[in-house]
Each structure stands twice: as C-alpha cells, then as structure tokens.
Design a protein around this motif. Structure first.
Motif, mmCIF file in Angstrom:
data_model
loop_
_atom_site.group_PDB
_atom_site.id
_atom_site.type_symbol
_atom_site.label_atom_id
_atom_site.label_comp_id
_atom_site.label_asym_id
_atom_site.label_seq_id
_atom_site.Cartn_x
_atom_site.Cartn_y
_atom_site.Cartn_z
ATOM 1 N N CYS A 114 -17.540 -47.963 -13.591
ATOM 2 C CA CYS A 114 -16.617 -48.298 -14.653
ATOM 3 C C CYS A 114 -15.115 -47.747 -14.294
ATOM 4 O O CYS A 114 -14.148 -48.533 -13.986
ATOM 5 C CB CYS A 114 -16.909 -47.455 -15.811
ATOM 6 N N ASP A 115 -15.052 -46.600 -14.067
ATOM 7 C CA ASP A 115 -13.755 -45.958 -13.608
ATOM 8 C C ASP A 115 -13.183 -46.543 -12.295
ATOM 9 O O ASP A 115 -13.880 -46.618 -11.407
ATOM 10 C CB ASP A 115 -13.867 -44.270 -13.638
ATOM 11 N N GLY A 133 -17.894 -40.609 -8.994
ATOM 12 C CA GLY A 133 -19.129 -41.305 -9.091
ATOM 13 C C GLY A 133 -20.161 -40.235 -9.762
ATOM 14 O O GLY A 133 -21.219 -40.695 -10.294
ATOM 15 N N VAL A 134 -19.995 -39.060 -9.402
ATOM 16 C CA VAL A 134 -21.008 -37.919 -9.505
ATOM 17 C C VAL A 134 -20.677 -37.712 -11.234
ATOM 18 O O VAL A 134 -19.744 -37.609 -11.507
ATOM 19 C CB VAL A 134 -20.915 -36.689 -8.877
ATOM 20 N N SER A 135 -21.807 -37.356 -12.009
ATOM 21 C CA SER A 135 -21.589 -37.122 -13.447
ATOM 22 C C SER A 135 -20.757 -35.792 -13.646
ATOM 23 O O SER A 135 -20.798 -34.960 -12.849
ATOM 24 C CB SER A 135 -22.806 -36.972 -14.011
ATOM 25 N N SER A 177 -22.532 -46.187 -14.070
ATOM 26 C CA SER A 177 -21.365 -45.179 -14.115
ATOM 27 C C SER A 177 -21.799 -43.875 -14.132
ATOM 28 O O SER A 177 -22.769 -43.422 -14.501
ATOM 29 C CB SER A 177 -20.368 -45.645 -15.262
ATOM 30 N N GLY A 178 -20.935 -43.013 -13.401
ATOM 31 C CA GLY A 178 -21.044 -41.619 -13.627
ATOM 32 C C GLY A 178 -20.625 -41.169 -14.977
ATOM 33 O O GLY A 178 -20.933 -40.006 -15.297
#
Length: 227
Positions: free
Chosen positions: A13-14, A52-54, A126-127
């Motif tokens: 997403c981002d 990308g990491v939550s 996504s994250g």
C-alpha cells in the motif's frame, strides 16, 4: 513486461497505491516524541530502514531497544504498564495516520491498470493495520478493485502470503509490487516475481544491486500501463 501473464497481482500500500510514506514517518515521529526528540528521530530512522514491517513490531522495538531513560524502562518492566504504553503509542500513531491517509495522493492509473488486467486477481498485502486499510480504501473508493482481499497487520507479510497461497487465493504466476526491501524479501520467500516501484520509495538500493537481483523496476503504477 507482460502483466497479463500473471494470475495474481499483489500490491503493497504505502509508496505503491498511496503516497503515504511521508505521512507515516511523521506519525511515527509524533507518537514517539513524548520520549524525546533524540528517541523520536532514531525511531523514524528505524522505521525507514524497516519499511513494510508492522507498526506493532516497530513500537515494540521503540520500547525494548530505543528507550534509554532508566526510570521509564523500570516502569515498563511491569507487563501491564508496558502494554498500556504500547497501546497509547499505537492509538496516537493511528489518529495521525487516519487523517493523512484520507488526503494523500492515490496512484495515477490505478483504475486503468485494473481494466488492463481484468482477468487477474488483485490483493493488497501491507504492513499497515488491516482494519484501517480496509476503511481507508472504502472511503477513497478503491476497495472494489482488490477482488482478492485487503490484508495487513498484525499478521506479517510472510504469514499473509503463505496463508493466501495455501488457501489458493494467490494463483501462480504472481507478481508482488512493492517499494521496500521487506517487500522484496517477502516476495522472494514466497516464490513470487517482484517489481520495485521507486517513485515514492524511501528505500534506495544501488542500481548494481537491483540489476544483480534481476528485479523489475518502474517509477509509478501509471508506468505499467505502457508495459
């Protein structure tokens, strides 16, 4: 590159669908600021290096590693206080992000690309927080484009890709379109082709490394209309 050969397109997403990397960097900074400017700046650097990491893992890193104030760390040894601090950080961050995601740019050419790949299943992996993503995509009028679903944290990208492959929601061949090193690693671990979108990315791999890895590259999604 012939996108129509793929049964599934998987989008981060981002930095891919939304021009939201700056929004999230600022939100991480503001959320961590009560612990001081030095900690907040270091936290943003960690966030950028781990795109990308939550957010859940990132705020754990803030509390476990970046926080150096002795009195604060003593307080957080109590599990209840730790969870309360983490929850407060997540809530502060989410409030800032919610406003930014409603206003940031949506990738040009998204609807045209959907038309070009009408026989291809689309997913978001996504994250970002899954519930938040689904709400924002609904508000921005793009939820319907992703017939394979919109997925995010607290599950990791690796877990999502594994699960959706196992339940046959991800058909092969499949292409992951992302903007971070974690996107690339997750796609490689899942045995997917990968396209690196540079235009909004905070990741800056060398051209030599990109060529060595043999990954596809483009600036923005709109550039894929000419592929």
């Amino acid at each position: 590159m012939n996108l129509t050969k793929y049964k599934t397109l998987i989008f981060d997403c981002d930095g891919v669908i939304l021009n939201s990397n700056g929004v999230k960097a600022e939100a991480f900074y503001q959320a961590a600021l009560p612990y001081g400017e030095t900690v907040a700046a270091a936290f943003v650097n960690y966030h950028v290096a781990n795109g990308g990491v939550s957010r859940y893992r990132k705020f754990e890193y803030l509390l476990d590693t970046l926080l150096t104030d002795i009195d604060a760390k003593k307080t957080l040894r109590n599990k209840s206080q730790y969870n309360k601090a983490k929850g407060s950080l997540l809530a502060h961050y989410a409030a800032i992000v919610a406003l930014g995601l409603k206003e940031c740019d949506v990738a040009e050419g998204l609807h045209q690309l959907r038309g070009k790949t009408s026989q291809t299943r689309w997913l978001v992996v996504s994250g970002g927080d899954q519930d938040e993503l689904r709400e924002i995509f609904r508000e921005r009028g793009i939820e319907h484009l992703f017939d394979g679903g919109i997925f995010g944290s607290p599950d990791t990208k690796d877990a999502i890709l594994s699960r959706e492959t196992e339940n046959k929601n991800i058909g092969r061949p499949a292409l992951f379109i992302g903007d971070s090193q974690y996107d690339y690693i997750a796609s490689r671990n899942a045995g997917l082709d990968f396209m690196f979108l540079r235009g909004w990315s905070e990741w800056q791999p060398s051209e030599e490394w990109v060529q060595k890895e043999g990954m596809y590259t483009a600036l923005f999604l709109r550039d894929l209309l000419d592929e």
